[in-house]
Write a protein that holds these residues in place. Structure first.
Motif: not given
Length: 514
Positions: A137-141, A227-246
């Motif tokens: 999702v982050i990558f396609v975005g 940046s595409v690679v770095v941000l795809s990984i970063t965005g996925a981790l933010v989603t799964e570690k911060i956003i979804e638990p909240r």
């Protein structure tokens, strides 16, 4: 060892709790603000009052590039009243996102109402490894910026549907999609219109100082691919570690498992794919045709009529595959059904249209008064007066840009304001203008998802309310703030790494002028 692990888990829980409390606080405060429509009405009223106060002091600012002295114009004046009354309709009908969103929703709405999007998700995403969905999702975005602003309308709601379908919180999917499109807007694997536009402004500015310096559309290419690679990984981790638990488990009205696709739906999906492939093949032939009208006069695609017309092209694509699916599953039996489904999609956008009317007035008032230019130039002069050197001043420039983006959403407009000041200032310190352009782009892009000047925040908020009727701006900002801050920090680290390790930002482009 077990004790150590327990202590680590305890610390992580405390950190998560602190982060959750902070974001919940932002959401609580933000949702105490008036409803979005009235909020923009109040902001417009404040702009009117503020412009009158500042104008009383005769404040002027020298516009970068032209050197023209412009004054803060008061809306509480004959000229201001005339502008308010005569521009109101033009502000609304000429508001770029309005036409784009409504046109896109004609096509996407048709595909949605006939059931194509739901079937597509069930036939593809549900069969993919769930562990990779967030990254996809982050990558396609991020890559979606090839479709320019249309990506803001397409990707977030589809990402929400994907997450909901696989049993995850739809707002986490929407946030991930919006983060990829908004905060990752400037990154891509290929050269896009953004690269050409910003490079053109940079080159024009530098010509007044050194006619030998030309910034090309590929001068930031290597950095943006990384940046595409770095941000795809970063965005996925933010989603799964911060956003979804909240967010926790979704318990909204749309909860419930989707049924498997029927044989007729699968046939419709197959026909939609065939139609889509034929559409793309015809488009490729039209582009490749000798002296094609879709290419520029020089034969290129950046810029070109093809990219300028990407929104209508995407619209026709969705209409074509929507009709193919609808006819197959017998939901479209006459042309009347096509317009009927499109009408249903437009009904869903009624709240958005109302919001746009107020938002368009506020943004037009803010622009007409020159308040944004005055604040931007004042901030730039403050940073320049600090007289710092080295990478810290470049990072300081990025931080300033991030704050300025809260006032000026258009990346090209903001760069047109900043470039004449900062490119010349950093050129005197031997920094390559393409390097400074990168420092600008990462800051401008990171904060796209939290600036109230972003008209697509209203669009995303409308999508969000399909899953949470009580969602307000505070809900949206609290979801997006972690992405914005973390993307910016990670991007600055990547910038510093490229600079210190001597990795070129593009072909032959280093931190300093060779």
């Amino acid at each position: 060892m077990n004790k150590l692990k327990k202590e680590e888990v305890s610390t992580e829980q405390k950190n998560n709790s602190a982060m959750t409390k902070f974001l919940n606080g932002i959401e609580k405060v933000g949702n105490k603000l008036p409803e979005p429509f009235m909020l923009f009405v109040y902001l417009a009223a404040f702009t009117i009052l503020f412009s009158w106060i500042i104008a009383q002091f005769g404040v002027t600012v020298q516009e970068p590039g032209t050197g023209e002295e412009v004054a803060i114009k008061s809306l509480v004046s004959g000229e201001g009243l005339e502008f308010i009354l005569t521009s109101m309709l033009d502000n609304f009908t000429g508001f770029a996102p309005l036409g784009l969103v409504l046109a896109m929703m004609l096509g996407i709405g048709l595909a949605d109402k006939v059931g194509l999007l739901e079937t597509a998700i069930k036939s593809t995403i549900l069969k993919a490894p769930k562990s990779l969905v967030t990254y996809a999702v982050i990558f396609v975005g991020i890559l979606g910026n090839i479709a320019s602003d249309a990506a803001f309308v397409i990707i977030p709601p589809l990402a929400a549907m994907v997450f909901y379908t696989i049993g995850r919180h739809p707002l986490a999917g929407l946030a991930a999609g919006f983060a990829g499109v908004g905060s990752g807007f400037t990154a891509n694997f290929i050269i896009t219109g953004t690269d050409a536009l910003l490079a053109g402004i940079s080159t024009e500015v530098m010509q007044s100082m050194d006619s030998n310096i030309v910034v090309t559309p590929v001068d930031n290419w290597y950095f943006m691919m990384a940046s595409v690679v770095v941000l795809s990984i970063t965005g996925a981790l933010v989603t799964e570690k911060i956003i979804e638990p909240r967010l926790g488990k979704y318990k909204g009205e749309a909860s419930g498992e989707l049924e498997q696709s029927t044989a007729l739906e699968k046939k419709g999906f197959r026909n939609a794919i065939i139609t889509g492939l034929v559409f793309i093949a015809v488009l490729i032939i039209a582009i490749a045709w000798p002296n094609s009208a879709l290419r520029s006069e020089e034969g290129g695609l950046v810029p070109s009529p093809f990219l300028d017309g990407i929104v209508p092209i995407i619209l026709f694509f969705f209409i074509a595959i929507g009709i193919a699916y609808g006819v197959t599953v017998k939901k479209i039996e006459s042309t009347r059904d096509i317009s009927g489904f499109m009408g249903e999609a437009m009904k869903d956008m009624s709240g958005f249209i109302v919001l746009i009317f107020a938002a368009a007035q506020f943004i037009a008032y803010f622009d007409w008064t020159n308040i944004g230019t005055w604040l931007a130039v004042s901030g730039a002069e403050t940073l320049q007066a600090m007289n710092m050197t080295g990478l810290p001043i470049v990072v300081g420039f990025s931080v300033l840009t991030a704050f300025m983006n809260l006032l000026i959403f258009s990346g090209s407009a903001q760069w047109a304001l900043e470039a004449p000041i900062f490119l010349q200032m950093f050129y005197l310190l031997d920094y390559h203008p393409a390097f400074i352009q990168v420092a600008y782009r990462i800051a401008d892009s990171s904060t796209n998802i939290i600036t109230p000047m972003n008209p697509y925040i209203i669009v995303v908020l409308a999508f969000m309310r399909e899953y949470n009727k009580k969602a307000g701006l505070g809900t949206l900002i609290s979801l997006m703030l972690p992405y914005s801050v973390i993307f910016f920090v990670i991007w600055v680290i990547l910038l510093i790494a490229f600079a210190l390790l001597g990795i070129p930002f593009g072909p032959g482009v280093d931190m300093y002028i060779n």
